[in-house]
Motif scaffolding. Sequence first.
Motif, PDB file in Angstrom:
ATOM      1  N   ALA A 123      -3.331   9.336   2.167  1.00 10.49           N
ATOM      2  CA  ALA A 123      -2.533  10.557   2.010  1.00 10.49           C
ATOM      3  C   ALA A 123      -2.603  11.360   3.303  1.00 10.49           C
ATOM      4  N   LEU A 124      -1.437  11.818   3.767  1.00  4.64           N
ATOM      5  CA  LEU A 124      -1.357  12.691   4.930  1.00  4.64           C
ATOM      6  C   LEU A 124      -1.034  14.092   4.422  1.00  4.64           C
ATOM      7  N   VAL A 125      -1.923  15.051   4.643  1.00  9.09           N
ATOM      8  CA  VAL A 125      -1.718  16.429   4.212  1.00  9.09           C
ATOM      9  C   VAL A 125      -1.383  17.261   5.438  1.00  9.09           C
ATOM     10  N   LEU A 126      -0.144  17.752   5.506  1.00  8.17           N
ATOM     11  CA  LEU A 126       0.335  18.474   6.683  1.00  8.17           C
ATOM     12  C   LEU A 126       0.191  19.981   6.505  1.00  8.17           C
ATOM     13  N   PHE A 127      -0.019  20.677   7.633  1.00  6.52           N
ATOM     14  CA  PHE A 127       0.007  22.136   7.621  1.00  6.52           C
ATOM     15  C   PHE A 127       0.734  22.625   8.858  1.00  6.52           C
ATOM     16  N   ASP A 128       1.174  23.887   8.801  1.00  9.74           N
ATOM     17  CA  ASP A 128       1.943  24.476   9.896  1.00  9.74           C
ATOM     18  C   ASP A 128       0.989  25.062  10.920  1.00  9.74           C
ATOM     19  N   PRO A 165       1.526   7.270  17.652  1.00  6.57           N
ATOM     20  CA  PRO A 165       0.946   5.909  17.589  1.00  6.57           C
ATOM     21  C   PRO A 165      -0.483   5.916  17.057  1.00  6.57           C
ATOM     22  N   GLU A 166      -1.261   6.953  17.446  1.00  4.52           N
ATOM     23  CA  GLU A 166      -2.646   7.023  17.004  1.00  4.52           C
ATOM     24  C   GLU A 166      -2.738   7.242  15.491  1.00  4.52           C
ATOM     25  N   LEU A 167      -1.857   8.106  14.964  1.00 10.18           N
ATOM     26  CA  LEU A 167      -1.854   8.349  13.530  1.00 10.18           C
ATOM     27  C   LEU A 167      -1.413   7.100  12.770  1.00 10.18           C
ATOM     28  N   ALA A 168      -0.371   6.441  13.261  1.00 11.40           N
ATOM     29  CA  ALA A 168       0.109   5.216  12.605  1.00 11.40           C
ATOM     30  C   ALA A 168      -0.971   4.144  12.589  1.00 11.40           C
ATOM     31  N   GLU A 169      -1.701   4.017  13.687  1.00  2.72           N
ATOM     32  CA  GLU A 169      -2.775   3.026  13.754  1.00  2.72           C
ATOM     33  C   GLU A 169      -3.915   3.386  12.811  1.00  2.72           C
ATOM     34  N   ALA A 170      -4.221   4.680  12.696  1.00  2.00           N
ATOM     35  CA  ALA A 170      -5.280   5.115  11.775  1.00  2.00           C
ATOM     36  C   ALA A 170      -4.899   4.793  10.331  1.00  2.00           C
ATOM     37  N   ILE A 171      -3.633   4.941  10.004  1.00  2.00           N
ATOM     38  CA  ILE A 171      -3.173   4.602   8.650  1.00  2.00           C
ATOM     39  C   ILE A 171      -3.351   3.112   8.407  1.00  2.00           C
ATOM     40  N   ALA A 226      -8.948   3.547  -9.843  1.00  2.00           N
ATOM     41  CA  ALA A 226      -8.391   4.197  -8.657  1.00  2.00           C
ATOM     42  C   ALA A 226      -8.704   3.379  -7.405  1.00  2.00           C
ATOM     43  N   LEU A 227      -7.718   3.280  -6.528  1.00  2.00           N
ATOM     44  CA  LEU A 227      -7.917   2.572  -5.270  1.00  2.00           C
ATOM     45  C   LEU A 227      -8.697   3.452  -4.301  1.00  2.00           C
ATOM     46  N   PRO A 228      -9.454   2.854  -3.370  1.00  2.00           N
ATOM     47  CA  PRO A 228     -10.100   3.671  -2.336  1.00  2.00           C
ATOM     48  C   PRO A 228      -9.034   4.341  -1.475  1.00  2.00           C
ATOM     49  N   MET A 229      -9.100   5.662  -1.352  1.00  2.00           N
ATOM     50  CA  MET A 229      -8.049   6.420  -0.666  1.00  2.00           C
ATOM     51  C   MET A 229      -8.616   7.170   0.530  1.00  2.00           C
ATOM     52  N   LYS A 230      -7.909   7.114   1.640  1.00  2.00           N
ATOM     53  CA  LYS A 230      -8.256   7.884   2.832  1.00  2.00           C
ATOM     54  C   LYS A 230      -7.337   9.095   2.924  1.00  2.00           C
ATOM     55  N   ALA A 244       0.851  -1.180   0.000  1.00  2.00           N
ATOM     56  CA  ALA A 244       0.000   0.000   0.000  1.00  2.00           C
ATOM     57  C   ALA A 244       0.891   1.236   0.000  1.00  2.00           C
ATOM     58  N   LYS A 245       0.538   2.190  -0.839  1.00  2.00           N
ATOM     59  CA  LYS A 245       1.320   3.424  -0.975  1.00  2.00           C
ATOM     60  C   LYS A 245       0.639   4.549  -0.203  1.00  2.00           C
ATOM     61  N   VAL A 246       1.407   5.173   0.696  1.00  2.00           N
ATOM     62  CA  VAL A 246       0.925   6.296   1.497  1.00  2.00           C
ATOM     63  C   VAL A 246       1.833   7.481   1.214  1.00  2.00           C
TER      64      VAL A 246
END
Length: 724
Positions: A136-141, A218-224, A170-174, A56-58
């Motif tokens: 996809a993780l979209v980061l902001f400052d 850990p919470e973000l990694a688990e959500a992924i 297209a794959l289902p993307m979160k 899986a590509k993130v």
Amino acid sequence: SNFFGSKQTISFNPKKYILASIVGRVVDIWELDPDMRICDTSNPQLSEKSFHYANAKVVLVGDSGVGKSGLGLVLTGQPFQPTESTHGRRVWTLDKQELELDGGQKETRETILWDLAGQPGYRLIHQLHLNELAAALVLFDARSETDPFAGVRHWDRALSQAQRVQGESALPMKKFLVAARTDRGRISVSRARIEALSHEMGFDAYFETSAKEGWNIPELAEAIRRSIDWDSLPKVTSTELFQRIKEFFINEKETGRVLSEVDDLYRLLLTKYVDLVDSEKLRAQFETCIGRVESRGLIRRLSFGDLLLLQPELLDTYASALVNEAKNEPDGQGCIAEEVALSGHFSMSEDERIKDKKQEKLLLIATIEEMLSHEIALREPADDGSYLVFPSQFTRENPDLPDPEGKAVIFTFEGAINNVYATLAVRISHSGLFTIDEMWKNAATYNATVGGKCGIFLREIEEGRGELALFFDTRASEETRFQFEEYIKAHLQRRALSESIRRRRIFVCPECATPLTELQVIRRRERGHDWIECNVCSERVSLLDSKERLKSIQPSAILEMDLAADIQRERETAASTIQGKIETDDFDVFLCHNSKDKEEVKKIGIKLKEIGLLPWLDEWELQPGLPWQPALEEKIERIKSAAVFVGVEGIGPWQRREIDALLREFVRRECPVIPTLLSDVPKKPELPVFLKGMTWIDFNKSDPDPIQQLIWGITGKKGFNLTC
């Protein structure tokens, strides 16, 4: 797909055992047998077990300096350390699991994290890596007081466009919205504003993180992990041997090796694993594994020299350096001399450069080839050589362009603005109906082949939302305007978010050049009128649109323009491929001929070069004053095939010596020797015995196409793309 979403001739359905292959302009659909798999029966011990594999590509995206690299480190289990802005991209293993399936088989599930640089110069490149995503993780400052969501809209629209282009495949993307570096101070925006943005853009969750302190990591990694729909991802079945070969490639990549020939890597594999025995089946397994590891973005097979690039992220780094160099060009013309680009004489951090200058040049050839292929740049000839022109990087201003004379139509759209504009500017210049005239910052003018001038002007309304104005001079006919507009509309529908596209026609008084308001036009047309009186000079202004003004609508030239643009793109790409093949002595075919037939053979050789096949011809390759035989014997071991041309004069005496040498060498290597009759031969001549049993190519016939037949003989690929 790989660097720049590279060209695909085979596409797999991610959910079914079906693939489509493209040969020329023909698409074939294949149904695969899931019970078939590659195995090496020469080593039963390594063939007994089979494994399932899926990855899986993130992606990690956001503007520069928002903390992507630090977050990427801790998400992948590495210790936090302060990092500078990422250059290029990094590919890490985020997670790897071994599952026991029914029947005792095992399945490996690997999550790969792509950390993409956020600097403006890299956006043009990295937007092409957004396919086949699971998350996809979209980061902001979170600390920014001015614009904390800078980059969020851009990347959200780029992700949406990438999903749309892939269509049903297209794959289902979160998508996750992530505030980074929250340990450095309070978040400058309210929770309500964050929730509104998340809802508007369809984010699946929001996280406030600190890579330094470990907050919510850990919470973000688990959500992924939970977000990945493994059942929807394509899987491959392989043997234990296949697993070992894959690990071999990954280990070699981790040593820092940059470029290697495939043969050298294969020999190294046999050296490292002494229990493996060289065989055709082992080599086939090795070649297949190259393709599968390449699909993960971990390696890249170049189009020349039988070379593998074990650090494909370097392509992004060099591509972005070239884009930045073009942008910083003193005259603001967004270009760089190709000779300068290939020599490496441009600004770039020494830490990022390859130390080996020969390898660097090969990498630069591959980089230029990909940028031309994906229409980020175009190659333009000049008196002092060719230049690489980047339409999106022009900084030269034209004060007249914001309100150009003759502005006729405005399109508004959303998506990856710079990519949409760059590819449009390139494709118009390659369309066959329009040639480039001048370029400025976000603007370009073109000369129509039938007369008249057309232009485009881009204005970024807000991040990820643009306005494209079309303008014409008085010499541009209605037909020219219609074709220009139709082509741009079709391009936007392919490259932008189609549901966001809006068109507005600008009406101007032909007498005093006073523009009408959009509301005036709408209200007048609602009353059933196709004209209006100018409120300045009382001139009658037609409200008919371009299609309505044409007495007979001309057939759309979009297909022809697209084909012409594709042909020119392939020619430009092939020219770079040829450069790489010349650098690596990677000849595809030896052209054996009678000296009296040289001119006709040279024409055939030029056609082969135009599609990226490198012929060996004595006049092009032999240094004057040196004997030909040693030079030929030195090269012949690497040439993949030979074409024996026979003209009206038959086979010459020197040609017979070449044929004898060729026959011995090519028969030993099982390479094709292709007898070819030139167009001036009235009938098949008497030929050597060894040629009589081979399939001939006859240039006296048009069906089948003799050039197509010759390319089939050289490459082994029937229906090789001949659009160029």
